[in-house]
Design a protein around this motif. Structure first.
Motif, PDB file in Angstrom:
ATOM      1  N   ILE A  50      11.452  -2.617  -2.390  1.00 56.51           N
ATOM      2  CA  ILE A  50      10.184  -3.324  -2.232  1.00 56.51           C
ATOM      3  C   ILE A  50      10.085  -4.319  -3.375  1.00 56.51           C
ATOM      4  O   ILE A  50      10.169  -3.945  -4.533  1.00 56.51           O
ATOM      5  CB  ILE A  50       8.979  -2.361  -2.270  1.00 56.51           C
ATOM      6  CG1 ILE A  50       9.042  -1.391  -1.094  1.00 56.51           C
ATOM      7  CG2 ILE A  50       7.680  -3.135  -2.247  1.00 56.51           C
ATOM      8  CD1 ILE A  50       7.961  -0.353  -1.111  1.00 56.51           C
ATOM      9  N   GLY A  51       9.929  -5.569  -3.043  1.00 54.74           N
ATOM     10  CA  GLY A  51       9.800  -6.593  -4.076  1.00 54.74           C
ATOM     11  C   GLY A  51      10.823  -7.700  -3.909  1.00 54.74           C
ATOM     12  O   GLY A  51      11.514  -7.798  -2.905  1.00 54.74           O
TER      13      GLY A  51
ATOM     14  N   GLY B 121       0.831  -1.195   0.000  1.00 55.94           N
ATOM     15  CA  GLY B 121       0.000   0.000   0.000  1.00 55.94           C
ATOM     16  C   GLY B 121       0.871   1.252   0.000  1.00 55.94           C
ATOM     17  O   GLY B 121       1.972   1.260  -0.543  1.00 55.94           O
ATOM     18  N   ALA B 122       0.393   2.284   0.615  1.00 55.93           N
ATOM     19  CA  ALA B 122       1.127   3.546   0.671  1.00 55.93           C
ATOM     20  C   ALA B 122       2.409   3.400   1.483  1.00 55.93           C
ATOM     21  O   ALA B 122       2.435   2.751   2.520  1.00 55.93           O
ATOM     22  CB  ALA B 122       0.250   4.625   1.280  1.00 55.93           C
ATOM     23  N   VAL B 123       3.489   4.006   0.991  1.00 58.49           N
ATOM     24  CA  VAL B 123       4.779   3.981   1.667  1.00 58.49           C
ATOM     25  C   VAL B 123       5.280   5.410   1.768  1.00 58.49           C
ATOM     26  O   VAL B 123       5.241   6.158   0.792  1.00 58.49           O
ATOM     27  CB  VAL B 123       5.803   3.126   0.887  1.00 58.49           C
ATOM     28  CG1 VAL B 123       7.161   3.204   1.525  1.00 58.49           C
ATOM     29  CG2 VAL B 123       5.342   1.691   0.807  1.00 58.49           C
ATOM     30  N   GLN B 124       5.754   5.812   2.949  1.00 58.25           N
ATOM     31  CA  GLN B 124       6.327   7.135   3.130  1.00 58.25           C
ATOM     32  C   GLN B 124       7.763   6.967   3.594  1.00 58.25           C
ATOM     33  O   GLN B 124       8.017   6.411   4.657  1.00 58.25           O
ATOM     34  CB  GLN B 124       5.543   7.941   4.157  1.00 58.25           C
ATOM     35  CG  GLN B 124       6.101   9.324   4.376  1.00 58.25           C
ATOM     36  CD  GLN B 124       5.320  10.104   5.428  1.00 58.25           C
ATOM     37  OE1 GLN B 124       4.501   9.544   6.145  1.00 58.25           O
ATOM     38  NE2 GLN B 124       5.598  11.382   5.523  1.00 58.25           N
ATOM     39  N   VAL B 125       8.712   7.456   2.801  1.00 55.90           N
ATOM     40  CA  VAL B 125      10.129   7.394   3.140  1.00 55.90           C
ATOM     41  C   VAL B 125      10.551   8.785   3.583  1.00 55.90           C
ATOM     42  O   VAL B 125      10.471   9.735   2.809  1.00 55.90           O
ATOM     43  CB  VAL B 125      10.978   6.925   1.939  1.00 55.90           C
ATOM     44  CG1 VAL B 125      12.444   6.917   2.306  1.00 55.90           C
ATOM     45  CG2 VAL B 125      10.529   5.555   1.489  1.00 55.90           C
ATOM     46  N   ILE B 126      11.002   8.898   4.804  1.00 56.49           N
ATOM     47  CA  ILE B 126      11.425  10.187   5.341  1.00 56.49           C
ATOM     48  C   ILE B 126      12.884  10.455   5.000  1.00 56.49           C
ATOM     49  O   ILE B 126      13.238  11.527   4.559  1.00 56.49           O
ATOM     50  CB  ILE B 126      11.224  10.242   6.876  1.00 56.49           C
ATOM     51  CG1 ILE B 126       9.762   9.975   7.241  1.00 56.49           C
ATOM     52  CG2 ILE B 126      11.688  11.579   7.435  1.00 56.49           C
ATOM     53  CD1 ILE B 126       8.784  10.975   6.668  1.00 56.49           C
TER      54      ILE B 126
END
Length: 73
Positions: A21-22, A6-11
């Motif tokens: 991812i994968g 789903g949604a991913v937030q990288v700071i």
């Protein structure tokens, strides 16, 4: 098997960090640094006394090329 993300937030990702991812077989984060420091720079502990009078750190690198990082699998 594929992943559904789903949604991913990288700071923040550091200079030698990896965000993946994968599916993957191997990941090799690599980083090189050169550190110059004077007398008594990396001392740690309680009640350390350093008497260096005059200290000078030579940062001149005449060859201009350092040994690299070798990636082996």
């Amino acid at each position: 098997m594929p992943a559904f993300v789903g949604a991913v937030q990288v700071i923040n990702i550091g200079s030698s960090g990896v965000f993946h991812i994968g599916d993957v077989v191997q990941i090799h984060p690599i980083s090189n640094t050169k550190t110059f420091s004077g007398a008594g720079s990396f001392n740690t502990g309680d009640r350390i006394k350093v008497y260096s009078q005059q200290s000078s750190t030579n940062t001149f690198d005449q060859d201009g090329w350092d040994q690299g990082t070798l990636l082996t699998m």
